[in-house]
Design an enzyme around this catalytic site. Structure first.
Site, short mmCIF file in Angstrom:
data_model
loop_
_atom_site.label_atom_id
_atom_site.label_comp_id
_atom_site.label_asym_id
_atom_site.label_seq_id
_atom_site.Cartn_x
_atom_site.Cartn_y
_atom_site.Cartn_z
N GLY A 32 1.50 -2.22 -5.81
CA GLY A 32 1.40 -0.98 -5.91
C GLY A 32 0.58 -0.28 -6.23
O GLY A 32 -0.94 -0.30 -5.43
N GLU B 202 12.00 -5.86 -8.17
CA GLU B 202 11.48 -5.28 -8.80
C GLU B 202 12.27 -4.16 -9.90
O GLU B 202 13.16 -3.12 -8.73
CB GLU B 202 10.69 -4.01 -7.83
CG GLU B 202 9.42 -4.99 -7.09
CD GLU B 202 8.48 -4.39 -6.29
OE1 GLU B 202 7.25 -4.41 -6.38
OE2 GLU B 202 9.22 -3.73 -5.01
N SER C 222 4.31 -1.99 -11.67
CA SER C 222 3.34 -1.64 -12.87
C SER C 222 2.35 -2.64 -13.00
O SER C 222 2.22 -2.67 -14.17
CB SER C 222 3.40 -1.07 -14.08
OG SER C 222 4.58 0.55 -13.39
N HIS D 98 12.71 -2.34 -0.17
CA HIS D 98 11.97 -1.92 -0.83
C HIS D 98 13.45 -0.78 -2.03
O HIS D 98 13.84 -0.15 -1.00
CB HIS D 98 10.59 -1.06 -1.17
CG HIS D 98 9.93 -1.37 -1.70
ND1 HIS D 98 9.64 0.34 -3.16
CD2 HIS D 98 9.54 -1.86 -2.40
CE1 HIS D 98 8.67 0.22 -3.72
NE2 HIS D 98 8.77 -0.44 -3.84
N GLY E 135 5.72 1.89 -11.14
CA GLY E 135 5.04 3.51 -10.48
C GLY E 135 5.03 3.91 -11.94
O GLY E 135 4.68 4.90 -12.19
N TRP F 187 0.88 -0.97 -0.30
CA TRP F 187 0.35 0.04 0.02
C TRP F 187 1.16 1.41 0.21
O TRP F 187 0.49 2.05 -0.30
CB TRP F 187 -1.19 -0.50 1.74
CG TRP F 187 -1.68 -1.01 0.75
CD1 TRP F 187 -2.31 -1.80 0.06
CD2 TRP F 187 -3.47 -1.14 2.32
NE1 TRP F 187 -3.29 -2.75 1.05
CE2 TRP F 187 -3.61 -2.41 1.67
CE3 TRP F 187 -3.20 -0.61 3.61
CZ2 TRP F 187 -5.08 -2.53 2.32
CZ3 TRP F 187 -4.91 -1.07 3.90
CH2 TRP F 187 -5.39 -2.17 3.66
P1 PGA Z 1 3.74 -0.27 -8.52
O1 PGA Z 1 4.75 -0.71 -7.42
O2 PGA Z 1 2.82 -1.43 -9.15
O3 PGA Z 1 2.74 0.40 -8.27
O4 PGA Z 1 4.74 -0.42 -10.03
C1 PGA Z 1 4.87 -1.91 -7.48
C2 PGA Z 1 5.79 -2.01 -5.75
O5 PGA Z 1 6.49 -0.81 -5.73
O6 PGA Z 1 5.78 -2.58 -4.78
#
Ligand code: PGA
Length: 253
Positions: free
Chosen positions: A237, A174, A216, A100, A180, A10
């Site tokens: 996210g 990631e 994303s 992260h 994002g 979140w």
């Molecule tokens: P996102 O984030 O799905 O908004 O790209 C994923 C994350 O950073 O864990």
């Protein structure tokens, strides 16, 4: 093999505890009609109490485990603002995201700090979700360059914990450029890198390794990631904090 996981990160959302409860209830309802998926939510720490109460209210909601988005490596002491593993455990938290890329970027976390957090959280009985990912300038050089970068990040992150035996770690791949941004990785590349990460983590001493993809992930592509045998689930996210998006995402699983 186990069920595929959808982990909702979140981040710094939503704006109020009331919305956090709504979001959790909506996620739990979706998870209830998808028993083949293990849904996990990682709310901001300040809402953990609210979500714990919401979990108690319904039997189906209790099937959605909680994760935290970060943890400090010391259990207690003069560390203003910090939250330790045992505190999280006392709030029914089972998982914790560590390292992260946003923690690395905005809070200056290094691989050395990440390694200490992984070791402390694992020792306290939390399931660690270690995040790794290469920056765009590395990926521009190709998948091989990305693997080289990730191998170092994975082994540095788990080395300390692996000395005492590291069972059940989850590594979330990631790519930084995919988070994002709406620009997600080619699912075939993601699967190849996931297999590589699993191998690297095993070589560094971890056992029972799971690998998630994140960056994303949305309703249109979630199936192409979690459908791959190399990928055990998705770390989501943006789409995990918008109820409409989340509904579409679960519908396409
Ligand atoms: P996102 O984030 O799905 O908004 O790209 C994923 C994350 O950073 O864990």
């Amino acid at each position: 093999m186990g069920r595929k996981m959808i982990v909702g990160n979140w981040k710094e959302h939503p704006a109020t505890a009331r919305e956090a409860k709504r979001l959790f209830d909506a996620t739990a309802a979706l998870a209830d009609v998808h028993p083949d998926i293990q849904a996990i939510v990682c709310p901001p720490a300040i809402y953990l109490g609210t979500v714990v109460e919401a979990r108690k209210a319904k039997r189906s909601a209790a099937k959605v485990p909680l994760g935290a988005q970060d943890v400090f490596y010391e259990e207690k002491g003069a560390f203003t603002g910090a939250i330790g593993s045992k505190m999280l455990r006392s709030m029914d938290v089972e998982y914790v995201i560590i390292g992260h890329s946003e923690r690395r970027k905005w809070f200056g976390e290094t691989d050395a700090v990440v390694a200490k957090k992984v070791a402390a959280a694992h020792a306290a009985g939390l399931r660690v979700i270690l995040c790794v990912g290469e920056p765009p300038e590395v990926r521009k050089k190709g998948v091989a360059a990305a693997k080289h970068y990730l191998a170092a990040q994975v082994s540095r992150g788990i080395k300390q914990a692996a000395k005492k035996g590291l069972w059940g770690i989850i590594v979330a791949y990631e790519p930084i450029w995919a988070i994002g941004s709406g620009r997600n990785d080619d699912p075939r590349d993601a699967a190849e890198v996931a297999a590589f990460i699993r191998k690297t983590a095993r070589m560094a001493g971890a056992r029972n390794v799971k690998v998630l993809y994140g960056g994303s992930v949305n309703d249109r592509d979630v199936g192409s990631y979690i459908g791959a045998k190399e990928i055990d689930g998705a770390l989501v996210g943006g789409a995990s904090v918008a109820i409409g998006e989340l509904k579409k995402l679960f519908k396409n699983l």
